[in-house]
Design an enzyme around this catalytic site. Structure first.
Site, PDB file in Angstrom:
ATOM      1  N   ASP A  29       7.933 -14.511 -55.243  1.00 28.83           N
ATOM      2  CA  ASP A  29       6.673 -14.085 -55.845  1.00 28.83           C
ATOM      3  C   ASP A  29       6.469 -12.571 -55.667  1.00 28.83           C
ATOM      4  O   ASP A  29       6.989 -11.980 -54.723  1.00 28.83           O
ATOM      5  CB  ASP A  29       5.519 -14.859 -55.183  1.00 28.83           C
ATOM      6  CG  ASP A  29       4.236 -14.812 -56.003  1.00 28.83           C
ATOM      7  OD1 ASP A  29       4.299 -14.417 -57.184  1.00 28.83           O
ATOM      8  OD2 ASP A  29       3.183 -15.177 -55.456  1.00 28.83           O
ATOM      9  N   ASN A  77       3.780 -21.583 -65.348  1.00 28.41           N
ATOM     10  CA  ASN A  77       3.972 -20.189 -65.762  1.00 28.41           C
ATOM     11  C   ASN A  77       3.931 -19.994 -67.280  1.00 28.41           C
ATOM     12  O   ASN A  77       3.836 -18.866 -67.765  1.00 28.41           O
ATOM     13  CB  ASN A  77       5.273 -19.614 -65.183  1.00 28.41           C
ATOM     14  CG  ASN A  77       5.203 -19.302 -63.692  1.00 28.41           C
ATOM     15  OD1 ASN A  77       6.181 -19.423 -62.962  1.00 28.41           O
ATOM     16  ND2 ASN A  77       4.029 -18.896 -63.208  1.00 28.41           N
TER      17      ASN A  77
HETATM   18  C1  IPE Z   1       4.969 -19.338 -58.098  1.00 28.48           C
HETATM   19  O1  IPE Z   1       4.366 -18.113 -58.269  1.00 28.48           O
HETATM   20  C2  IPE Z   1       6.020 -19.538 -59.148  1.00 28.48           C
HETATM   21  C3  IPE Z   1       7.205 -18.701 -59.019  1.00 28.48           C
HETATM   22  C4  IPE Z   1       7.421 -17.837 -58.090  1.00 28.48           C
HETATM   23  C5  IPE Z   1       8.189 -18.887 -60.041  1.00 28.48           C
HETATM   24  P1  IPE Z   1       3.032 -17.905 -59.129  1.00 28.48           P
HETATM   25  O2  IPE Z   1       2.755 -16.466 -59.134  1.00 28.48           O
HETATM   26  O3  IPE Z   1       3.166 -18.583 -60.435  1.00 28.48           O
HETATM   27  O4  IPE Z   1       1.964 -18.710 -58.261  1.00 28.48           O
HETATM   28  P2  IPE Z   1       0.386 -18.562 -58.215  1.00 28.48           P
HETATM   29  O5  IPE Z   1      -0.107 -18.573 -59.635  1.00 28.48           O
HETATM   30  O6  IPE Z   1       0.074 -17.268 -57.532  1.00 28.48           O
HETATM   31  O7  IPE Z   1      -0.073 -19.737 -57.412  1.00 28.48           O
HETATM   32  C1  IPE Z   2       6.987 -14.147 -59.567  1.00 26.48           C
HETATM   33  O1  IPE Z   2       6.290 -12.953 -59.671  1.00 26.48           O
HETATM   34  C2  IPE Z   2       7.801 -14.434 -60.806  1.00 26.48           C
HETATM   35  C3  IPE Z   2       7.290 -15.557 -61.626  1.00 26.48           C
HETATM   36  C4  IPE Z   2       6.260 -16.294 -61.334  1.00 26.48           C
HETATM   37  C5  IPE Z   2       8.008 -15.834 -62.851  1.00 26.48           C
HETATM   38  P1  IPE Z   2       4.850 -12.861 -60.361  1.00 26.48           P
HETATM   39  O2  IPE Z   2       5.031 -12.542 -61.788  1.00 26.48           O
HETATM   40  O3  IPE Z   2       4.054 -14.088 -60.071  1.00 26.48           O
HETATM   41  O4  IPE Z   2       4.235 -11.623 -59.594  1.00 26.48           O
HETATM   42  P2  IPE Z   2       2.732 -11.416 -59.141  1.00 26.48           P
HETATM   43  O5  IPE Z   2       2.361 -12.606 -58.302  1.00 26.48           O
HETATM   44  O6  IPE Z   2       1.908 -11.351 -60.386  1.00 26.48           O
HETATM   45  O7  IPE Z   2       2.741 -10.154 -58.373  1.00 26.48           O
HETATM   46 MG    MG Z   3       2.778 -14.580 -58.581  1.00 27.14          MG
END
Ligand code: IPE
Ligand code: IPE
Ligand code: MG
Length: 249
Positions: A29, A77
């Site tokens: 993340d 996502n």
């Molecule tokens: C979890 O991260 C999914 C991945 C890392 C692929 P998210 O960024 O989607 O999770 P939330 O929305 O903060 O819970």
């Molecule tokens: C994780 O990084 C990747 C995916 C969920 C695909 P994020 O895109 O969730 O990054 P933040 O949480 O917005 O920083």
């Molecule tokens: Mg995230």
């Protein structure tokens, strides 16, 4: 061993390399925040994250880890803007194309957990090809969770199990937790011992709900593109200092 080439002195890591966790799971993340901090579009964060995934996965293989499972794209996502989802899918394709061409050299086994059916046919075929090539390899297995959701996985397993009962292949009176595990994407893979989440969030976000029942947690504020081999070793050292009791004393 790469450990020495990269000038990581094993004696100073606090890690006992003979007692590595068998399976590490990572919620990768923080790509978006990494990009924002640099005034870049979120997609630049995803590109840097994909690159770092390659580095960390290779390192896991080099230190002799048996299983690595990463959360690449959740079933939730899809709620992101179309452009961002498109960019992530593009990066996945690019990553897999490169992975396929390097597989003979890297010899990392790859699997996918998740419902691949809504993905573009080209991406699905790439996953299938990667899977097939992997069948010939031994050693480190990397599981990529793609359009993955823990609840969705459990419901699918329940459905498949119910169908087996209807077909007379299973008897509900004899269902065990191990038996049910055989219906999950992770069938045959031992549960993760250690789960790492980058970017400081204290939640599972629907990741491996069944499999993480007794996993140890390691949360780091480091954003995924910055997550380093040294931080991975810190996570492993922390894991090795824990007292796992599995409900016992
Ligand atoms: C979890 O991260 C999914 C991945 C890392 C692929 P998210 O960024 O989607 O999770 P939330 O929305 O903060 O819970
Ligand atoms: C994780 O990084 C990747 C995916 C969920 C695909 P994020 O895109 O969730 O990054 P933040 O949480 O917005 O920083
Ligand atoms: Mg995230």
């Amino acid at each position: 061993m790469v450990l020495f080439q990269k000038k990581i002195d094993p004696a100073r890591t606090g890690v006992d390399f003979d007692r590595l966790p068998g399976h590490i799971a990572i919620i990768m993340d923080g790509n978006g925040r990494w990009a924002k901090k640099r005034g870049l579009p979120r997609t630049a964060g995803h590109a840097a994250g994909a690159e770092n995934f390659r580095t960390i996965a290779t390192y896991c293989k080099d230190i002799g880890l048996d299983y690595l499972t990463v959360y690449a794209f959740s079933s939730e996502n899809w709620r992101r803007p179309k452009e961002e989802v498109g960019a992530i899918m593009g990066l996945l394709k690019k990553y897999l194309l490169e992975a396929v061409s390097r597989m003979e050299r890297d010899r990392v086994k790859m699997e996918f957990f998740g419902d691949l059916s809504p993905l573009a046919p080209e991406l699905r075929e790439l996953c299938q090809r990667t899977r097939e090539i992997s069948r010939h390899y031994e050693g480190c297995q990397v599981n990529i969770c793609l359009n993955y959701g823990g609840r969705d996985e459990i419901v699918r397993a329940a459905r498949a199990y119910a169908q087996d009962c209807i077909d007379g292949k299973a008897d509900p009176n004899h269902l065990t937790t191990e038996g049910f595990g055989g219906y999950l994407y992770s069938r045959g893979v031992p549960d993760p011992d250690l789960v790492i989440r980058t970017s400081g969030e204290l939640r599972l976000s629907n990741f491996l709900l069944w499999q993480l029942a007794y996993a140890e947690f390691y949360i780091t504020d480091m954003l995924w593109p910055d997550f380093s081999k040294e931080e991975l070793l810190r996570a492993i050292a922390a894991y090795q200092s824990r007292d796992r009791r599995f409900g016992g004393v």
